[in-house]
Design a protein around this motif. Sequence first.
Motif, short mmCIF file in Angstrom:
data_model
loop_
_atom_site.label_atom_id
_atom_site.label_comp_id
_atom_site.label_asym_id
_atom_site.label_seq_id
_atom_site.Cartn_x
_atom_site.Cartn_y
_atom_site.Cartn_z
N HIS A 19 -4.64 4.28 1.32
CA HIS A 19 -4.05 2.87 0.78
C HIS A 19 -4.51 2.84 -0.75
O HIS A 19 -5.69 3.10 -0.89
CB HIS A 19 -4.30 1.67 1.31
N PHE B 33 0.86 -1.12 0.08
CA PHE B 33 0.06 -0.05 -0.06
C PHE B 33 0.86 1.24 0.06
O PHE B 33 1.88 1.18 0.66
CB PHE B 33 -1.04 0.03 1.32
N ARG C 49 -9.00 2.74 2.52
CA ARG C 49 -8.62 1.96 1.26
C ARG C 49 -9.69 1.55 0.26
O ARG C 49 -10.73 1.80 0.75
CB ARG C 49 -7.89 0.67 1.83
#
Length: 547
Positions: free
Chosen positions: A249, A20, A339
């Motif tokens: 991310h 990430f 994310r």
Amino acid sequence: MSSAIRLYEENFADTALSSFFTIDNWQIENFRSKWRNNAKERREENKRNVLEFVKMKVNQKTKKTKKTPKKKSASTKNTVEVTDTEYYTVESVVDSKLEGREVWYSIKWENYRDRTWEPDYRLYCQKKLVAFAKTEVNSDKYALNLQETLENLNESCAENWNDFKDVYDPLAIVGQSTVLGGSVKFVNMDTVGSKILFLNYIHQHNQHHVLHSLKFPKFRIIDTSFEEYRKQLNYLSRAFDEFPHISMHFPPDACTTFYVPPPLTGLLFEPITEEMLDNRDAFPYHLPPKSNKMTFNNVKVLVDTDFIESDARAQREFEGMQRKNYEMNSRFGNSLEIRQEEGVGWKLTVGHAVDANSPLLMLTGVIRHRSVALESLRSEGEEVAFSSFIEIPGTDYCLDRREFYDFSKYIPHSCNPTCSIRLVESGNEIPDLVLYSRVRIQDSNPKTVSLDYFGGFVEDVDKYFARKKAPDGRVFKLYDERVDFVHCHCFNECRGVLYIDKSNHPKDEKATKKDKLSTLDSSFDFGGMRLVESDKIWKIQNRQFIE
């Protein structure tokens, strides 16, 4: 295969992401060993989820069987219903068509020869629908004139209905799949009307970045764009002492979708008033000017660099609402992450294990009178109103998060959520809405932040089905009656039906979505979603709630 088949996303893709990009240091962090440690447990959990997700009743056949009654003539017969259940898995969505005001999709099934046409309102396979939408557009060019395309939405559809299917439906698929993290399905019989309402919301409230998701940019562009975004976000957040550390991310590998982060000019670090919004030039801390520089997928998400570089910007002369000073005793100490999940957009999680009853984040938005929430519901529909407005109990106000919000906008729904919201003293007449953990959040759940958005409608739904029996299940009852509703897919002590159309003519098949919204029951007092657990106002000291 019956056209009444209820469809579900068939696969929970393994999410063993290898790396990430983090917001606080521009580097690639390897997480392979962490995911391997729990690989077996995750595979078993995925299997259970898949079974729950796809094992749905799709075809019923009634058979007559004989039973031998006690102390009665042998000629007496009873009949019982035996359900034959067949299971089908969506392989892909291959085509679309319009049937009146309904959008239908041609479905290719795994291990099944024939394709079938299924209505949009019965489908829950976002990733497959988004993949189909990508085949319907030129991913390199479709977003270049997106604002102009949406400006012409109503006129284009009025003149040529096929424009909706060919141009606007792929955009609606992309946008609607991200609402509440893809955790619910807004079932609308007038699917065309509901999609047009949603796209108008995107345009009117400057959320175009959501639609720039069908192209995965080159990693070189991601790197340079994110580096600028990271620096500006860190710079802006320093003016707000309590803003928690948040890591962002991005996908380590190219995939179907790429979700642009929210524009920094629409990201709030504390709530603002309507007066502040109307006089935004006087509040550059909260509402900084936008840069014309293109980033990511040709989206303007940055703040004007002249503003960032201004020495005047370093002084705390542009205060917002009167607030308690938490500079020496911040209420929030836990790290959070956002994310991307393919097909459903951004999701907020915790960055590490968090104990129960821990304050996590202050929710932000524009503080407006609660009547604005009902106006939005009538004009923009449930999909917008239910994902954008939060009631502030004990006041006549709500938080409007249609255009200006924080990262809590990316919290999905769950019927058994890990988090809830409390009122906390703010230093002014409007208490803060603070997100906190109801349970310990850790790898086993897995660091999920979720809220029960629809808890305020539980009693209404139960009353509806107390009057109307549903032997085949609540969802199928509403399908058969062709009533609009919100269908949950959290699979966590899931209630299934979360909300039922409150218009005065919910079963009128000739009524458009606008018609239904204009005839909402006058007794329906909607002032935002009831997320706050009570009217009690708490204090926070040393990152702990106290009464």
